[in-house]
Design a protein around this motif. Structure first.
Motif, PDB file in Angstrom:
ATOM      1  N   UNK A   1       0.816  -1.205   0.000  1.00  0.00           N
ATOM      2  CA  UNK A   1       0.000   0.000   0.000  1.00  0.00           C
ATOM      3  C   UNK A   1       0.855   1.263   0.000  1.00  0.00           C
ATOM      4  N   UNK A   2       1.865   1.300   0.867  1.00  0.00           N
ATOM      5  CA  UNK A   2       2.734   2.477   0.935  1.00  0.00           C
ATOM      6  C   UNK A   2       3.549   2.642  -0.343  1.00  0.00           C
ATOM      7  N   UNK A   3       4.060   1.527  -0.870  1.00  0.00           N
ATOM      8  CA  UNK A   3       4.867   1.600  -2.080  1.00  0.00           C
ATOM      9  C   UNK A   3       4.024   2.075  -3.265  1.00  0.00           C
ATOM     10  N   UNK A   4       2.842   1.527  -3.412  1.00  0.00           N
ATOM     11  CA  UNK A   4       1.975   1.908  -4.529  1.00  0.00           C
ATOM     12  C   UNK A   4       1.605   3.379  -4.464  1.00  0.00           C
ATOM     13  N   UNK A   5       1.419   3.885  -3.259  1.00  0.00           N
ATOM     14  CA  UNK A   5       1.065   5.298  -3.085  1.00  0.00           C
ATOM     15  C   UNK A   5       2.199   6.218  -3.536  1.00  0.00           C
ATOM     16  N   UNK A   6       3.428   5.706  -3.561  1.00  0.00           N
ATOM     17  CA  UNK A   6       4.579   6.488  -3.999  1.00  0.00           C
ATOM     18  C   UNK A   6       4.990   6.149  -5.427  1.00  0.00           C
ATOM     19  N   UNK A   7       4.099   5.458  -6.150  1.00  0.00           N
ATOM     20  CA  UNK A   7       4.315   5.090  -7.560  1.00  0.00           C
ATOM     21  C   UNK A   7       5.384   4.021  -7.718  1.00  0.00           C
ATOM     22  N   UNK A   8       5.465   3.099  -6.736  1.00  0.00           N
ATOM     23  CA  UNK A   8       6.311   1.913  -6.852  1.00  0.00           C
ATOM     24  C   UNK A   8       5.365   0.708  -6.809  1.00  0.00           C
ATOM     25  N   UNK A   9       4.657   0.452  -7.931  1.00  0.00           N
ATOM     26  CA  UNK A   9       3.500  -0.437  -7.891  1.00  0.00           C
ATOM     27  C   UNK A   9       3.794  -1.919  -7.981  1.00  0.00           C
ATOM     28  N   UNK A  10       5.075  -2.318  -8.080  1.00  0.00           N
ATOM     29  CA  UNK A  10       5.344  -3.750  -8.084  1.00  0.00           C
ATOM     30  C   UNK A  10       6.710  -4.016  -7.443  1.00  0.00           C
ATOM     31  N   UNK A  11       6.997  -5.268  -7.225  1.00  0.00           N
ATOM     32  CA  UNK A  11       8.120  -5.703  -6.399  1.00  0.00           C
ATOM     33  C   UNK A  11       9.473  -5.223  -6.926  1.00  0.00           C
ATOM     34  N   UNK A  12       9.736  -5.397  -8.208  1.00  0.00           N
ATOM     35  CA  UNK A  12      11.061  -5.052  -8.718  1.00  0.00           C
ATOM     36  C   UNK A  12      11.367  -3.570  -8.557  1.00  0.00           C
ATOM     37  N   UNK A  13      10.386  -2.728  -8.817  1.00  0.00           N
ATOM     38  CA  UNK A  13      10.584  -1.288  -8.637  1.00  0.00           C
ATOM     39  C   UNK A  13      10.857  -0.984  -7.173  1.00  0.00           C
ATOM     40  N   UNK A  14      10.128  -1.650  -6.286  1.00  0.00           N
ATOM     41  CA  UNK A  14      10.325  -1.461  -4.853  1.00  0.00           C
ATOM     42  C   UNK A  14      11.722  -1.906  -4.418  1.00  0.00           C
ATOM     43  N   UNK A  15      12.185  -3.021  -4.981  1.00  0.00           N
ATOM     44  CA  UNK A  15      13.543  -3.504  -4.678  1.00  0.00           C
ATOM     45  C   UNK A  15      14.571  -2.449  -5.083  1.00  0.00           C
ATOM     46  N   UNK A  16      14.424  -1.915  -6.288  1.00  0.00           N
ATOM     47  CA  UNK A  16      15.353  -0.890  -6.753  1.00  0.00           C
ATOM     48  C   UNK A  16      15.391   0.300  -5.797  1.00  0.00           C
ATOM     49  N   UNK A  17      14.211   0.737  -5.359  1.00  0.00           N
ATOM     50  CA  UNK A  17      14.156   1.880  -4.464  1.00  0.00           C
ATOM     51  C   UNK A  17      14.794   1.571  -3.115  1.00  0.00           C
ATOM     52  N   UNK A  18      14.561   0.381  -2.597  1.00  0.00           N
ATOM     53  CA  UNK A  18      15.181   0.015  -1.327  1.00  0.00           C
ATOM     54  C   UNK A  18      16.710  -0.009  -1.445  1.00  0.00           C
ATOM     55  N   UNK A  19      17.213  -0.595  -2.526  1.00  0.00           N
ATOM     56  CA  UNK A  19      18.672  -0.673  -2.696  1.00  0.00           C
ATOM     57  C   UNK A  19      19.269   0.714  -2.854  1.00  0.00           C
ATOM     58  N   UNK A  20      18.638   1.537  -3.694  1.00  0.00           N
ATOM     59  CA  UNK A  20      19.136   2.905  -3.898  1.00  0.00           C
ATOM     60  C   UNK A  20      19.185   3.663  -2.581  1.00  0.00           C
ATOM     61  N   UNK A  21      18.138   3.531  -1.790  1.00  0.00           N
ATOM     62  CA  UNK A  21      18.069   4.272  -0.533  1.00  0.00           C
ATOM     63  C   UNK A  21      19.046   3.717   0.498  1.00  0.00           C
TER      64      UNK A  21
END
Length: 288
Positions: free
Chosen positions: A227-247
């Motif tokens: 829910x939190x990821x989708x609200x920030x326009x990270x709507x699926x797992x791979x995009x979320x993984x990228x954001x976590x690694x970058x951060x």
């Protein structure tokens, strides 16, 4: 700006300054232009967030707007396919000619020069490229910070592949405020952080894509944060993984550059935003 994009996605600046007001006044008569209507349609169907600015990086200057490199399949698909993309580009050319866009833009030269001077002064000449290439142990063809006065205070980190296989990297950044009629893009720390974050995507994203099968094994970890990821326009797992690694990477860089206290604050900010895996990732042994 002329379409419903800003209200729909919140991706345009809410700050007020002369460049923005001049643009609004000049282009108001073109609000009903075919290019505006078409963009409104395309953006509501997936051509949004990083895709519009990334498209522009492939094109020559207006009004010609001729492709200088091959669009990625994903970019074309987001616009609805090749025919739809070509239709949009033609509409943009007509908009640029009919509005005499380049004449208006050239008239903004003094304001643009002042914005650049103020931002360069804020950075203090810091070498972001050396920092990021040293961390990743890799090099890219070129790096570009694009100051986008009308954009939201976050940013985008697209890259364009050259014919030799190398990449030109971009950090497209929006303003964080306005002072004396000019947009300002943050403090030295803000500018460093967004540059390292956005340039970092061009190192991290291709790696997770190469190991997509391994990454997908852990997709159930997305459920608690969906829910939190989708609200920030990270709507699926791979995009979320990228954001976590970058951060996680930028948190480590802050720790290296600014010290333990600053690194702890940076990590706390990421966790508060919903990136709950950042602490575990930031503590991994790189050699492992």
């Amino acid at each position: 700006m002329l379409s419903g994009y800003g209200d729909r996605f919140g991706l345009l600046t809410r700050h007020e300054f002369d460049y923005k007001s001049d643009m609004e006044a000049y282009f108001e008569p073109y609000r009903d232009h075919a290019a505006v209507a078409l963009f409104d349609t395309l953006s509501s169907r997936g051509f949004a967030f990083d895709r519009p600015p990334t498209t522009m990086l492939y094109l020559s200057y207006p009004p010609e707007l001729e492709p200088q490199a091959l669009f990625t399949d994903e970019l074309v698909a987001s616009a609805g396919g090749p025919e739809r993309m070509n239709e949009f580009l033609q509409a943009l050319r007509e908009f640029a000619r009919e509005s005499d866009f380049i004449n208006w833009y050239d008239g903004q030269a003094p304001a643009i020069a002042e914005i650049l001077t103020q931002t360069e002064r804020t950075t203090g000449g810091e070498d972001y490229v050396a920092t990021i290439e040293s961390y990743f142990g890799m090099r890219q063809n070129s790096y570009h910070i694009v100051l986008a006065p009308l954009y939201h205070p976050g940013g985008f980190g697209p890259s364009v592949q050259r014919s030799d296989g190398s990449y030109d990297l971009y950090n497209i950044a929006g303003p964080r405020g306005a002072v004396d009629g000019y947009p300002v893009f943050g403090t030295a720390d803000n500018l460093r952080h967004i540059a390292l974050h956005e340039f970092g995507h061009s190192f991290v994203n291709p790696t997770t894509e190469r190991f997509r099968e391994d990454v997908s094994k852990y997709e159930p970890l997305y459920e608690p944060i969906r829910e939190k990821m989708a609200a920030m326009a990270y709507p699926h797992w791979e995009v979320s993984v990228n954001e976590h690694i970058i951060r996680a990477v930028t948190t480590r860089m802050v720790y290296n550059l600014e010290g333990e206290e600053a690194g702890a604050r940076a990590m706390e900010v990421e966790v508060d935003r919903g990136f709950i895996c950042v602490p575990a990732l930031a503590q991994l042994d790189i050699a492992g």
